[in-house]
Design a protein around this motif. Structure first.
Motif, PDB file in Angstrom:
ATOM      1  N   ASP A  95     -19.935  22.632  -7.393  1.00  0.00           N
ATOM      2  CA  ASP A  95     -19.544  23.995  -7.034  1.00  0.00           C
ATOM      3  C   ASP A  95     -20.545  24.399  -6.248  1.00  0.00           C
ATOM      4  O   ASP A  95     -20.212  25.348  -5.247  1.00  0.00           O
ATOM      5  N   ALA A  96     -21.695  24.099  -6.104  1.00  0.00           N
ATOM      6  CA  ALA A  96     -22.941  25.077  -5.536  1.00  0.00           C
ATOM      7  C   ALA A  96     -22.820  24.630  -3.917  1.00  0.00           C
ATOM      8  O   ALA A  96     -22.925  25.485  -3.234  1.00  0.00           O
ATOM      9  N   SER A  97     -22.298  23.268  -3.664  1.00  0.00           N
ATOM     10  CA  SER A  97     -22.341  22.913  -2.258  1.00  0.00           C
ATOM     11  C   SER A  97     -20.663  22.985  -1.862  1.00  0.00           C
ATOM     12  O   SER A  97     -20.295  22.515  -0.529  1.00  0.00           O
ATOM     13  N   ARG A  98     -19.875  23.369  -2.897  1.00  0.00           N
ATOM     14  CA  ARG A  98     -18.285  23.261  -2.724  1.00  0.00           C
ATOM     15  C   ARG A  98     -17.898  21.935  -2.067  1.00  0.00           C
ATOM     16  O   ARG A  98     -17.279  22.258  -0.722  1.00  0.00           O
ATOM     17  N   GLN A  99     -18.156  21.008  -2.706  1.00  0.00           N
ATOM     18  CA  GLN A  99     -17.929  19.753  -2.149  1.00  0.00           C
ATOM     19  C   GLN A  99     -16.981  19.117  -3.365  1.00  0.00           C
ATOM     20  O   GLN A  99     -17.373  19.042  -4.528  1.00  0.00           O
ATOM     21  N   PHE A 100     -15.740  18.361  -2.597  1.00  0.00           N
ATOM     22  CA  PHE A 100     -14.856  17.582  -3.697  1.00  0.00           C
ATOM     23  C   PHE A 100     -14.934  16.124  -2.938  1.00  0.00           C
ATOM     24  O   PHE A 100     -14.782  15.968  -1.801  1.00  0.00           O
ATOM     25  N   THR A 101     -15.412  15.098  -3.916  1.00  0.00           N
ATOM     26  CA  THR A 101     -15.513  13.761  -3.514  1.00  0.00           C
ATOM     27  C   THR A 101     -14.350  12.884  -4.330  1.00  0.00           C
ATOM     28  O   THR A 101     -14.422  13.053  -5.577  1.00  0.00           O
ATOM     29  N   THR A 102     -13.454  12.072  -3.727  1.00  0.00           N
ATOM     30  CA  THR A 102     -12.836  11.120  -4.381  1.00  0.00           C
ATOM     31  C   THR A 102     -13.471   9.698  -4.182  1.00  0.00           C
ATOM     32  O   THR A 102     -13.558   9.462  -2.960  1.00  0.00           O
ATOM     33  N   PHE A 103     -13.560   8.838  -5.252  1.00  0.00           N
ATOM     34  CA  PHE A 103     -14.280   7.502  -5.125  1.00  0.00           C
ATOM     35  C   PHE A 103     -13.072   6.546  -5.375  1.00  0.00           C
ATOM     36  O   PHE A 103     -12.646   6.570  -6.542  1.00  0.00           O
ATOM     37  N   ASN A 104     -12.760   5.775  -4.283  1.00  0.00           N
ATOM     38  CA  ASN A 104     -12.128   4.302  -4.480  1.00  0.00           C
ATOM     39  C   ASN A 104     -12.892   3.477  -5.054  1.00  0.00           C
ATOM     40  O   ASN A 104     -14.178   3.700  -4.733  1.00  0.00           O
ATOM     41  N   SER A 105     -12.493   2.422  -5.806  1.00  0.00           N
ATOM     42  CA  SER A 105     -13.337   1.612  -6.422  1.00  0.00           C
ATOM     43  C   SER A 105     -12.945  -0.043  -5.908  1.00  0.00           C
ATOM     44  O   SER A 105     -11.905  -0.361  -6.010  1.00  0.00           O
ATOM     45  N   GLN A 106     -13.931  -0.744  -5.428  1.00  0.00           N
ATOM     46  CA  GLN A 106     -13.955  -2.062  -5.155  1.00  0.00           C
ATOM     47  C   GLN A 106     -14.837  -2.562  -5.859  1.00  0.00           C
ATOM     48  O   GLN A 106     -15.447  -3.842  -5.598  1.00  0.00           O
ATOM     49  N   VAL A 107     -15.337  -2.224  -7.152  1.00  0.00           N
ATOM     50  CA  VAL A 107     -16.323  -2.612  -7.907  1.00  0.00           C
ATOM     51  C   VAL A 107     -15.635  -3.756  -8.934  1.00  0.00           C
ATOM     52  O   VAL A 107     -14.637  -3.451  -9.486  1.00  0.00           O
ATOM     53  N   SER A 108     -16.251  -4.702  -9.397  1.00  0.00           N
ATOM     54  CA  SER A 108     -16.223  -5.749 -10.146  1.00  0.00           C
ATOM     55  C   SER A 108     -16.027  -5.137 -11.535  1.00  0.00           C
ATOM     56  O   SER A 108     -16.658  -3.937 -11.709  1.00  0.00           O
ATOM     57  N   ALA A 109     -15.080  -5.283 -12.423  1.00  0.00           N
ATOM     58  CA  ALA A 109     -14.858  -5.110 -13.600  1.00  0.00           C
ATOM     59  C   ALA A 109     -16.071  -4.394 -14.582  1.00  0.00           C
ATOM     60  O   ALA A 109     -16.372  -3.484 -15.219  1.00  0.00           O
ATOM     61  N   GLN A 110     -16.964  -5.612 -14.676  1.00  0.00           N
ATOM     62  CA  GLN A 110     -18.237  -5.448 -15.185  1.00  0.00           C
ATOM     63  C   GLN A 110     -19.127  -4.248 -14.608  1.00  0.00           C
ATOM     64  O   GLN A 110     -19.548  -3.499 -15.695  1.00  0.00           O
ATOM     65  N   LYS A 111     -19.269  -4.436 -13.500  1.00  0.00           N
ATOM     66  CA  LYS A 111     -20.239  -3.334 -12.941  1.00  0.00           C
ATOM     67  C   LYS A 111     -19.528  -1.980 -13.117  1.00  0.00           C
ATOM     68  O   LYS A 111     -20.285  -0.986 -13.321  1.00  0.00           O
ATOM     69  N   LEU A 112     -18.256  -1.689 -12.932  1.00  0.00           N
ATOM     70  CA  LEU A 112     -17.604  -0.541 -13.030  1.00  0.00           C
ATOM     71  C   LEU A 112     -17.900   0.129 -14.342  1.00  0.00           C
ATOM     72  O   LEU A 112     -17.958   1.186 -14.325  1.00  0.00           O
ATOM     73  N   SER A 113     -17.526  -0.876 -15.237  1.00  0.00           N
ATOM     74  CA  SER A 113     -17.711  -0.322 -16.726  1.00  0.00           C
ATOM     75  C   SER A 113     -19.289   0.123 -17.054  1.00  0.00           C
ATOM     76  O   SER A 113     -19.280   1.223 -17.597  1.00  0.00           O
ATOM     77  N   ALA A 114     -20.119  -0.461 -16.603  1.00  0.00           N
ATOM     78  CA  ALA A 114     -21.210  -0.090 -16.754  1.00  0.00           C
ATOM     79  C   ALA A 114     -21.595   1.126 -16.004  1.00  0.00           C
ATOM     80  O   ALA A 114     -22.511   2.108 -16.517  1.00  0.00           O
ATOM     81  N   PHE A 115     -21.239   1.286 -14.869  1.00  0.00           N
ATOM     82  CA  PHE A 115     -21.479   2.443 -13.965  1.00  0.00           C
ATOM     83  C   PHE A 115     -20.558   3.768 -14.419  1.00  0.00           C
ATOM     84  O   PHE A 115     -21.416   4.658 -14.635  1.00  0.00           O
ATOM     85  N   LEU A 116     -19.473   3.581 -15.224  1.00  0.00           N
ATOM     86  CA  LEU A 116     -18.962   4.616 -15.843  1.00  0.00           C
ATOM     87  C   LEU A 116     -19.385   4.982 -17.000  1.00  0.00           C
ATOM     88  O   LEU A 116     -19.633   6.224 -17.341  1.00  0.00           O
ATOM     89  N   THR A 117     -20.066   3.940 -17.707  1.00  0.00           N
ATOM     90  CA  THR A 117     -20.910   4.381 -18.952  1.00  0.00           C
ATOM     91  C   THR A 117     -21.920   5.404 -18.455  1.00  0.00           C
ATOM     92  O   THR A 117     -22.344   6.279 -19.189  1.00  0.00           O
TER      93      THR A 117
END
Length: 272
Positions: A95-117
């Motif tokens: 909100d401070a920078s009024r920035q909205f970002t959408t992230f598409n994922s091309q990450v392997s399932a294992q790394k994505l799970s760790a990153f979301l955690t």
């Protein structure tokens, strides 16, 4: 402390430890079965609360979860922002920078799970997710605690670069496995603890979750998480996790890839 929560989740089904006795193995098998059953009951929930660290002002946060893996969290300080995962895309609104970002994922399932955690763990107080147990975890029966007539202590020593020999012990009420405490001991002797101070119980689900948690290091209180709202049966539609940019916000799209997952995604938010 956050690193302790980034280990991959070992199966929540019965599995035997080669070094344990038959009784130990049977006890751990039952614990894992009960944890899986408990997790299956917490399929939709919403939380609102505040987190205080030391003498600093409290930061408000919210968290919503819908199984199997839809999450949305907001935090008010040190800067207001929202992160959301709808099962395919990650969204971040600052909100401070009024920035909205959408992230598409091309990450392997294992790394994505760790990153979301890493991103969402700060929003989820202890007691709302099953502990991350290693195969070497030992279970010990405990009786006549102030918060429970019977409980189980689950102890393990973390390995590898993230764990660095830290000893972790969970104390859970038996048989519902409600969270009572988590203790850690670092190789240098530093001891920390998260304690359940108040809880919210749901008779229909047959379980309790923390409403207020305190955090201690070396016997000195460091902070507290207090929940003002606990809804364990929240009706959460799919679109609740797919936000759109508010009017006037700058919009961008980025892509998470294996070699850059930690650098290209949003930083884990403080609070929660």
């Amino acid at each position: 402390m956050r690193a302790l929560l980034l280990l991959s989740l070992v199966c929540l089904v019965a599995c035997r430890s080669s070094s344990g006795s038959g009784d130990d193995a049977q006890r751990m098998a039952r614990v894992r079965e009960q944890l899986a059953a408990r997790d299956a009951k917490l399929v939709n929930y919403q939380l609102e609360g505040t987190q205080t660290e030391g003498d600093t002002a409290s930061a408000g946060f919210t968290f919503a979860y819908r199984a199997p893996q839809k999450m949305r969290g907001t935090v008010s300080a040190p800067r207001a922002r929202t992160v959301s995962w709808d099962g395919k895309h990650l969204y971040e609104q600052v909100d401070a920078s009024r920035q909205f970002t959408t992230f598409n994922s091309q990450v392997s399932a294992q790394k994505l799970s760790a990153f979301l955690t890493e991103v969402f763990t700060p929003f989820v107080p202890d007691g709302f997710r099953a502990p991350l147990l290693l195969r070497s975890t030992k279970a010990r029966r405990v009786t006549d605690l102030p918060q429970a007539k019977e409980a189980v202590e689950l102890s393990m020593t973390l390995e590898g670069e993230a764990g660095a020999g830290v000893e972790v012990t969970y104390v859970l009420r038996w048989p519902a496995l409600d969270f009572l405490a988590k203790r850690t001991r670092a190789p240098d002797g530093t001891q920390a603890e998260v304690r359940m101070e108040e809880e919210h119980c749901d008779a229909a689900l047959g379980l309790c979750v923390p409403r207020r948690l305190s955090r201690w290091v070396g016997g000195v209180k460091q902070g507290e998480t207090a929940l003002s709202k606990v809804d364990l049966k929240a009706a959460l539609p799919n679109d609740a996790f797919t936000p759109s940019a508010p009017d006037g916000y700058s919009v961008q799209t980025r892509t998470l890839v294996d070699s850059e997952a930690q650098e290209s995604g949003p930083n884990p938010p403080a609070g929660g």
